[in-house]
Design an enzyme around this catalytic site. Sequence first.
Site, PDB file in Angstrom:
ATOM      1  N   SER A 179       0.834  -1.199   0.000  1.00  0.00           N
ATOM      2  CA  SER A 179       0.000   0.000   0.000  1.00  0.00           C
ATOM      3  C   SER A 179       0.875   1.257   0.000  1.00  0.00           C
ATOM      4  O   SER A 179       1.642   1.468  -0.941  1.00  0.00           O
ATOM      5  CB  SER A 179      -0.965  -0.060   1.192  1.00  0.00           C
ATOM      6  OG  SER A 179      -1.940   0.933   1.103  1.00  0.00           O
ATOM      7  N   HIS A 196      -3.849  -0.569  -4.526  1.00  0.00           N
ATOM      8  CA  HIS A 196      -5.326  -0.676  -4.441  1.00  0.00           C
ATOM      9  C   HIS A 196      -5.931  -0.288  -5.794  1.00  0.00           C
ATOM     10  O   HIS A 196      -6.908   0.463  -5.859  1.00  0.00           O
ATOM     11  CB  HIS A 196      -5.883   0.257  -3.353  1.00  0.00           C
ATOM     12  CG  HIS A 196      -5.309   0.040  -1.990  1.00  0.00           C
ATOM     13  ND1 HIS A 196      -5.761  -0.954  -1.149  1.00  0.00           N
ATOM     14  CD2 HIS A 196      -4.317   0.683  -1.315  1.00  0.00           C
ATOM     15  CE1 HIS A 196      -5.066  -0.895   0.004  1.00  0.00           C
ATOM     16  NE2 HIS A 196      -4.193   0.077  -0.094  1.00  0.00           N
ATOM     17  N   GLU A 227      -5.203  -5.048  -5.067  1.00  0.00           N
ATOM     18  CA  GLU A 227      -5.068  -5.593  -3.710  1.00  0.00           C
ATOM     19  C   GLU A 227      -4.764  -7.097  -3.766  1.00  0.00           C
ATOM     20  O   GLU A 227      -5.115  -7.769  -4.737  1.00  0.00           O
ATOM     21  CB  GLU A 227      -6.361  -5.343  -2.929  1.00  0.00           C
ATOM     22  CG  GLU A 227      -6.590  -3.843  -2.704  1.00  0.00           C
ATOM     23  CD  GLU A 227      -7.856  -3.517  -1.939  1.00  0.00           C
ATOM     24  OE1 GLU A 227      -8.636  -4.441  -1.629  1.00  0.00           O
ATOM     25  OE2 GLU A 227      -8.065  -2.320  -1.655  1.00  0.00           O
TER      26      GLU A 227
END
Lengths: 276, 276
Positions: B134, B175, B202
């Site tokens: 992330s 993401h 993800e």
Amino acid sequence: MTQRRRGDLLVIGGSEKKDSDEERAILRQAARKALEEDGGRIVVLTVASMEPEPLAEIYQKAFGRLGVRQMEVLDIRNREQAYEPANVEKLAGASVLFFTGGDQLRITSQMGGSPLLERIFALHEEGAAIVGTSAGAAAMSETMLIGGPTNRSCLSTLAMAPGLGLLKGVIVDSHFTERGRFARLMGAVAQNPHNLGIGIDEDTAVLVSENDEELTVLGSGAVYVIDGRGIRFTSLSERHPERILTVHDARVHVLGRGDRYNLKERRPIVPSLERV
Amino acid sequence: MTQRRRGDLLVIGGSEKKDSDEERAILRQAARKALEEDGGRIVVLTVASMEPEPLAEIYQKAFGRLGVRQMEVLDIRNREQAYEPANVEKLAGASVLFFTGGDQLRITSQMGGSPLLERIFALHEEGAAIVGTSAGAAAMSETMLIGGPTNRSCLSTLAMAPGLGLLKGVIVDSHFTERGRFARLMGAVAQNPHNLGIGIDEDTAVLVSENDEELTVLGSGAVYVIDGRGIRFTSLSERHPERILTVHDARVHVLGRGDRYNLKERRPIVPSLERV
């Protein structure tokens, strides 16, 4: 000598602005032919929707505010109605045929092959504009997307169905960026790279004119063109539907208001420097 | 003769699976070097997060289940801590440096130019693996995205900042499909088409090895590579930040698990037929 020519197609990505006057560029374009012609009429087709009455009212109000005086709502609930001569006659002299949103499979399953749809095609050949928003936009493709992942990457199989075929060699997707549909349109193009993928954001539209040779972007969002002809590899295989779809070498264009694309040559048109 | 070489980079799109044993492919890859080496250690860096303790606990448990015996959590809250010799010393002998999610600007603003980060780079040169998920993935770029539209098309200006620079000539976004980020990564690439855009879903990762020449996809989602070198036109202009960003001729690849991409030649590698 003016030549009778096919009417425009206006393909709207859904959720076009209907309230503020300066923002209504898309609906104004939709209504243009009805406003220009003496006795011009819009026929609103709510066949896609399961709640046709409130939807018809919204469009009647919006077109009324734009100055359209003659409007007809044609709500087809079953195939019989698409064969009734009285319904077909309601189309006579229409300048604009407007397909609302809803479920694109309702459009094709209720009207496909019917005299009503034949009449719509004939009117289009004679110059009437055809407009579709959301499901009405998706149905314009020869093959239309009817499902697929939202904000998820694409596996090998996608729900598709035969569309109305008003736009040849094109697959249209609506609510494009808002619903995270890049992956599914890429998947649809990869299934047959002969087709051009056109993803249209909300409150955004493409106007196809010049005998289907050129499109121009209207509205506040973007239009994504996925050209698959150069794709050199895809992993598509019926044997592995659970796999992420691999695609190499797709070409992507992003277009904004005023941008144009030549559908015949499959090339975006570089804007003149004044615009930039 | 074995040559000492730079360690792997593992760049994770966020939300990697941590629970089911068979699904933990990404974390197993992250832990690999710590499991292989005698006395191998993972250092978990929670600098990006505003809630470091619960996050550290999640990873300590997950790596513990995978068999990692030596773990250290290094939580840097301010720049002073990134200069403290005791903190730098905690890195000694680390096989894996794992950057958690959070806010990528915290990683660069708290650690940029510090002795701690210098040591991390040195360990990487000596063979330690660097892993980021992330925000930890986004920070690996030379220029990192720190904001931008989610499920909206991209205007001309984007929030970007200088990243850690572990991946040269690349802009990473995480993401990716889940948050509808295609438009913003395309915008970032169009700002300087020298950079390659890599959008990672993800529970999906790219492993960069072979001295940064090749990446391999792991996990359940897709990786999108946007190659802007062929872009022939963009509308980018400081004068019109409110306009949709027009981009012509970007090249896009979609890659799934096991797919490889040559970063040096900027070409996807066509899988051998056995895989298909």
